[in-house]
Scaffold this motif. Structure first.
Motif, PDB file in Angstrom:
ATOM      1  N   VAL A  40       0.844  -1.194   0.000  1.00 14.18           N
ATOM      2  CA  VAL A  40       0.000   0.000   0.000  1.00 14.18           C
ATOM      3  C   VAL A  40       0.877   1.242   0.000  1.00 14.18           C
ATOM      4  CG1 VAL A  40      -1.744   1.290   1.311  1.00 14.18           C
ATOM      5  CG2 VAL A  40      -1.807  -1.218   1.280  1.00 14.18           C
ATOM      6  N   ALA A  41       0.565   2.182  -0.891  1.00 12.17           N
ATOM      7  CA  ALA A  41       1.273   3.467  -0.917  1.00 12.17           C
ATOM      8  C   ALA A  41       0.368   4.533  -0.319  1.00 12.17           C
ATOM      9  CB  ALA A  41       1.634   3.841  -2.352  1.00 12.17           C
ATOM     10  N   ILE A  42       0.905   5.315   0.620  1.00 12.07           N
ATOM     11  CA  ILE A  42       0.190   6.477   1.158  1.00 12.07           C
ATOM     12  C   ILE A  42       0.731   7.695   0.419  1.00 12.07           C
ATOM     13  CG2 ILE A  42      -0.281   7.868   3.210  1.00 12.07           C
ATOM     14  CD1 ILE A  42       0.206   5.332   4.901  1.00 12.07           C
ATOM     15  N   ILE A  43      -0.151   8.362  -0.319  1.00 13.31           N
ATOM     16  CA  ILE A  43       0.295   9.457  -1.188  1.00 13.31           C
ATOM     17  C   ILE A  43      -0.510  10.720  -0.877  1.00 13.31           C
ATOM     18  CG2 ILE A  43       1.121   7.956  -3.047  1.00 13.31           C
ATOM     19  CD1 ILE A  43      -1.515   8.413  -4.506  1.00 13.31           C
ATOM     20  N   GLY A  44      -0.026  11.845  -1.389  1.00 17.31           N
ATOM     21  CA  GLY A  44      -0.698  13.129  -1.158  1.00 17.31           C
ATOM     22  C   GLY A  44       0.341  14.231  -1.119  1.00 17.31           C
ATOM     23  N   ALA A  45      -0.150  15.467  -1.189  1.00 17.85           N
ATOM     24  CA  ALA A  45       0.760  16.627  -1.203  1.00 17.85           C
ATOM     25  C   ALA A  45       1.497  16.741   0.127  1.00 17.85           C
ATOM     26  CB  ALA A  45      -0.044  17.900  -1.466  1.00 17.85           C
ATOM     27  N   SER A  46       2.594  17.496   0.134  1.00 17.36           N
ATOM     28  CA  SER A  46       3.301  17.780   1.386  1.00 17.36           C
ATOM     29  C   SER A  46       2.328  18.411   2.372  1.00 17.36           C
ATOM     30  CB  SER A  46       4.451  18.760   1.140  1.00 17.36           C
ATOM     31  OG  SER A  46       5.503  18.076   0.516  1.00 17.36           O
ATOM     32  N   GLY A  47       2.431  18.003   3.635  1.00 19.84           N
ATOM     33  CA  GLY A  47       1.556  18.578   4.652  1.00 19.84           C
ATOM     34  C   GLY A  47       0.172  17.967   4.711  1.00 19.84           C
ATOM     35  N   SER A  48      -0.061  16.877   3.946  1.00 21.50           N
ATOM     36  CA  SER A  48      -1.399  16.263   3.952  1.00 21.50           C
ATOM     37  C   SER A  48      -1.568  15.258   5.089  1.00 21.50           C
ATOM     38  CB  SER A  48      -1.696  15.601   2.600  1.00 21.50           C
ATOM     39  OG  SER A  48      -0.722  14.614   2.303  1.00 21.50           O
ATOM     40  N   LYS A  50       0.702  12.489   5.714  1.00 16.62           N
ATOM     41  CA  LYS A  50       1.164  11.124   5.384  1.00 16.62           C
ATOM     42  C   LYS A  50       2.076  10.546   6.467  1.00 16.62           C
ATOM     43  CE  LYS A  50       3.178  12.212   1.455  1.00 16.62           C
ATOM     44  NZ  LYS A  50       3.018  13.671   1.468  1.00 16.62           N
ATOM     45  N   SER A  51       3.098  11.310   6.860  1.00 22.87           N
ATOM     46  CA  SER A  51       4.049  10.782   7.848  1.00 22.87           C
ATOM     47  C   SER A  51       3.399  10.645   9.224  1.00 22.87           C
ATOM     48  CB  SER A  51       5.297  11.665   7.932  1.00 22.87           C
ATOM     49  OG  SER A  51       6.027  11.555   6.716  1.00 22.87           O
ATOM     50  N   LEU A  53       0.263   9.866   9.717  1.00 20.35           N
ATOM     51  CA  LEU A  53      -0.522   8.634   9.629  1.00 20.35           C
ATOM     52  C   LEU A  53       0.391   7.412   9.773  1.00 20.35           C
ATOM     53  CD1 LEU A  53      -3.120   7.062   9.151  1.00 20.35           C
ATOM     54  CD2 LEU A  53      -2.811   7.382   6.681  1.00 20.35           C
ATOM     55  N   LEU A  54       1.529   7.439   9.086  1.00 22.35           N
ATOM     56  CA  LEU A  54       2.453   6.300   9.153  1.00 22.35           C
ATOM     57  C   LEU A  54       2.906   6.056  10.594  1.00 22.35           C
ATOM     58  CD1 LEU A  54       3.839   4.371   6.976  1.00 22.35           C
ATOM     59  CD2 LEU A  54       5.888   5.694   7.405  1.00 22.35           C
ATOM     60  N   SER A  55       3.231   7.143  11.311  1.00 27.17           N
ATOM     61  CA  SER A  55       3.731   6.948  12.674  1.00 27.17           C
ATOM     62  C   SER A  55       2.623   6.428  13.598  1.00 27.17           C
ATOM     63  CB  SER A  55       4.399   8.208  13.218  1.00 27.17           C
ATOM     64  OG  SER A  55       3.462   9.215  13.432  1.00 27.17           O
ATOM     65  N   MET A  56       1.363   6.734  13.289  1.00 26.32           N
ATOM     66  CA  MET A  56       0.266   6.176  14.099  1.00 26.32           C
ATOM     67  C   MET A  56       0.008   4.709  13.755  1.00 26.32           C
ATOM     68  SD  MET A  56      -2.422   9.108  14.999  1.00 26.32           S
ATOM     69  CE  MET A  56      -2.766   9.549  13.336  1.00 26.32           C
ATOM     70  N   LEU A  57       0.117   4.353  12.481  1.00 24.08           N
ATOM     71  CA  LEU A  57      -0.065   2.943  12.088  1.00 24.08           C
ATOM     72  C   LEU A  57       1.003   2.073  12.746  1.00 24.08           C
ATOM     73  CD1 LEU A  57      -0.856   3.241   8.250  1.00 24.08           C
ATOM     74  CD2 LEU A  57      -2.468   3.076  10.169  1.00 24.08           C
ATOM     75  N   ALA A  58       2.195   2.654  12.953  1.00 24.44           N
ATOM     76  CA  ALA A  58       3.303   1.902  13.550  1.00 24.44           C
ATOM     77  C   ALA A  58       3.314   1.987  15.077  1.00 24.44           C
ATOM     78  CB  ALA A  58       4.627   2.429  13.005  1.00 24.44           C
ATOM     79  N   GLY A  59       2.375   2.756  15.643  1.00 21.21           N
ATOM     80  CA  GLY A  59       2.329   2.872  17.099  1.00 21.21           C
ATOM     81  C   GLY A  59       3.416   3.746  17.683  1.00 21.21           C
ATOM     82  N   LEU A  60       4.050   4.574  16.837  1.00 20.06           N
ATOM     83  CA  LEU A  60       5.052   5.517  17.347  1.00 20.06           C
ATOM     84  C   LEU A  60       4.344   6.715  17.984  1.00 20.06           C
ATOM     85  CD1 LEU A  60       7.491   5.442  14.302  1.00 20.06           C
ATOM     86  CD2 LEU A  60       7.944   4.502  16.567  1.00 20.06           C
ATOM     87  N   ASP A  61       3.069   6.900  17.583  1.00 18.61           N
ATOM     88  CA  ASP A  61       2.261   8.002  18.084  1.00 18.61           C
ATOM     89  C   ASP A  61       0.835   7.451  18.193  1.00 18.61           C
ATOM     90  OD1 ASP A  61       1.499  10.504  18.801  1.00 18.61           O
ATOM     91  OD2 ASP A  61       1.665  11.402  16.802  1.00 18.61           O
ATOM     92  N   GLU A 173       9.288   7.519   2.530  1.00 12.06           N
ATOM     93  CA  GLU A 173      10.079   8.095   1.426  1.00 12.06           C
ATOM     94  C   GLU A 173      11.397   7.329   1.235  1.00 12.06           C
ATOM     95  OE1 GLU A 173       9.088  10.275  -0.638  1.00 12.06           O
ATOM     96  OE2 GLU A 173       7.620  11.566   0.314  1.00 12.06           O
ATOM     97  N   PRO A 174      11.328   6.004   1.019  1.00  6.72           N
ATOM     98  CA  PRO A 174      12.563   5.207   1.017  1.00  6.72           C
ATOM     99  C   PRO A 174      13.534   5.545  -0.106  1.00  6.72           C
ATOM    100  CG  PRO A 174      10.720   3.898   0.212  1.00  6.72           C
ATOM    101  CD  PRO A 174      10.138   5.184   0.734  1.00  6.72           C
ATOM    102  N   THR A 175      13.047   6.204  -1.165  1.00  7.89           N
ATOM    103  CA  THR A 175      13.950   6.556  -2.269  1.00  7.89           C
ATOM    104  C   THR A 175      14.151   8.068  -2.367  1.00  7.89           C
ATOM    105  OG1 THR A 175      12.087   6.598  -3.810  1.00  7.89           O
ATOM    106  CG2 THR A 175      13.279   4.528  -3.603  1.00  7.89           C
ATOM    107  N   GLY A 176      13.645   8.803  -1.373  1.00  8.96           N
ATOM    108  CA  GLY A 176      13.632  10.268  -1.442  1.00  8.96           C
ATOM    109  C   GLY A 176      14.989  10.916  -1.615  1.00  8.96           C
TER     110      GLY A 176
END
Length: 226
Positions: A40-48, A50-51, A53-61, A173-176
């Motif tokens: 699954v790719a989480i996409i969207g403009a900067s500030g939308s 994404k990061s 959401l990712l940290s909540m899915l991982a339980g970091l937040d 952003e693994p290839t950023g």
């Protein structure tokens, strides 16, 4: 009829942070499920969001409202140690900034998650060598991060993320920060490892080519599912 087990579920998740002007809502009513082995790719403009959401899915937040379930466990019901333990057992991370430890060589960086989970040094070393070979860097085992290119560092980070054979891999952003050729190689590796291990792959990306390779795309716009 058999259903794919859910590895991640976000249930009406919202996130807001306190600012001097009052609460600022970052995410609103995010609701979806991801099956084991999916990409699954989480996409969207900067500030939308994404990061965030990712940290909540991982339980970091934790979300301000709603709940996230990871491998069947409600993260709201776990304390910080409990969430860390769950991540240690089932989650791998790849960040844009590699996050390799500068005082450890390539092999030692890859071995680290196994050593932290109590595996003997000799077993961790054998597994580390196998994973360095999988990412094509066995000849760099004794090199320190500052002597490796960005692409090599990211492949070391991938080997480290996969050495525990995690059920879920989160990539931000693994290839950023990689050139195109290195980025392509890292993308091939991500999907190869996702297939071989049946790991669930969840990545945040600005790269349309990378997003298109995933089975699904979750698009955020202004903190909402678009």
């Amino acid at each position: 009829m058999s259903h794919q087990p859910k590895s991640i579920a976000a249930n009406h998740v919202g996130k807001s942070v306190k600012t001097s002007d009052g609460d600022l809502a970052i995410l609103h009513d995010i609701d979806f499920e991801i099956s084991q082995g999916d990409s699954v790719a989480i996409i969207g403009a900067s500030g939308s969001g994404k990061s965030t959401l990712l940290s909540m899915l991982a339980g970091l937040d934790l979300p301000s409202v709603g709940q996230v379930t990871l491998m069947g466990k409600n993260l709201n019901e776990l304390d910080e140690d409990g969430r860390a333990k769950l991540r240690g057992e089932c989650v791998g991370f790849v960040f844009q900034s590699f996050q390799l430890l500068p005082h450890l060589n390539a092999l030692e960086n890859v071995m680290l998650p196994l050593e932290l989970s109590g595996t003997s040094q000799s077993e961790a070393k054998l597994a580390g060598e196998v994973w360095l070979e999988k990412v094509g860097l066995q000849s760099r085992a004794s090199h320190f991060p500052n002597t490796l290119s960005g692409g090599e560092q990211q492949r070391i980070a991938l080997a480290r993320a996969f050495i525990n054979q995690p059920a879920i891999l989160f990539a931000d952003e693994p290839t950023g920060s990689l050139d195109e050729a290195s980025g392509k190689r890292v993308i091939e590796l991500l999907f190869e490892l996702n297939r071989e291990n049946s790991s669930t792959l969840v990545l945040v990306t600005h790269d349309p080519a990378l997003a298109a390779r995933c089975n699904r795309q979750i698009r955020l716009s202004g903190g909402r599912l678009a």
